[in-house]
Design an enzyme around this catalytic site. Sequence first.
Site, PDB file in Angstrom:
ATOM      1  N   LEU A  56       0.975  -1.047   0.121  1.00 56.12           N
ATOM      2  CA  LEU A  56      -0.165   0.182   0.083  1.00 56.12           C
ATOM      3  C   LEU A  56       0.706   1.335  -0.147  1.00 56.12           C
ATOM      4  O   LEU A  56       0.467   2.433   0.631  1.00 56.12           O
ATOM      5  CB  LEU A  56      -1.018   0.102   1.122  1.00 56.12           C
ATOM      6  N   CYS A  57       2.181   1.232  -0.776  1.00 58.18           N
ATOM      7  CA  CYS A  57       2.852   2.319  -0.687  1.00 58.18           C
ATOM      8  C   CYS A  57       3.207   2.847  -2.372  1.00 58.18           C
ATOM      9  O   CYS A  57       4.370   3.016  -2.740  1.00 58.18           O
ATOM     10  CB  CYS A  57       4.185   2.284  -0.118  1.00 58.18           C
ATOM     11  N   GLY A  58       2.101   2.540  -3.013  1.00 58.52           N
ATOM     12  CA  GLY A  58       2.391   3.014  -4.636  1.00 58.52           C
ATOM     13  C   GLY A  58       3.202   2.299  -5.379  1.00 58.52           C
ATOM     14  O   GLY A  58       3.405   0.851  -5.186  1.00 58.52           O
TER      15      GLY A  58
END
Length: 288
Positions: free
Chosen positions: A87-89
């Site tokens: 969930l960090c691009g």
Amino acid sequence: MPSLRDIRRRISSVKNTQQITNAMKMVSAAKLQRAQDRVMATRPYSERMSYVVEHLEARVKPSAHPLLTPREEGKTLLVLLTSDRGLCGGFNSNVQRRAMDEIRELSESGEVDIIAIGKKGRDFLGYRQVETLESHIEMFIRQVSYDQAQDIAAKLFKAFEEDGYRQIIVLYNKFNSAISQEVTALRLLPMSGLEDPDADPQESYDYLYEPSAPAVLDSLLRKQVEIQLFQIFQESFAGEHGARMTAMDSATSNASEMIASLTLTFNRARQAAITTELIEVVSGADAL
């Protein structure tokens, strides 16, 4: 068209997701601020240490120390640094793609061994059936410590000096800002960085060495590798939370737009249902 209950349920689900993404954004923003402060505080020391080592290296032969001696033969050790959580691009996917390119390129000139730091990198290599020497996960749960850099540096020293690796390269995300991380490949060992070893030093002064120049050189080189690793870990840690904060902010905004769109759909469906009921009532009255 979905029923009113389905639309209402979906709006509730999106709102719950929005609360989660917003909370994650706030947590990463708080961690990013502390991590960014540590990165900025460490950079001057790391840069000055590199300057001192380069200045000292210019006054000794490349063969003066094993950590400076270039090697023509041997395997390459690649250290892949990723995060343990998602969930960090594109934080992890960018460095993973670069890792596969580096592995293919380095494999043309010899064998490549890999050490994975971070769960995402370990799983990525395992899924593609790329063997790793070892993996380290859950290292940076709360913060980066200098002891972690010392432990990894000790293993890299042993691998370079005893196992005969030609070079050791670290692949990581360098922190530029909260919205910008640059994938960087740094050759950690050997440390010789002079373009022309026979060139005269730019400065005319020299140091007084106690107890001796080789002893000082050995201590500084090992300390420099530890500091470089510590700086790399901090850069990656700050970049991870910067990327996650940006990704969660975008997800929160997208959730708001989706809620607005679903609310409009819900109102239209309810209006259509009310209109249908009125028509049925009027039609029934006319029939009577």
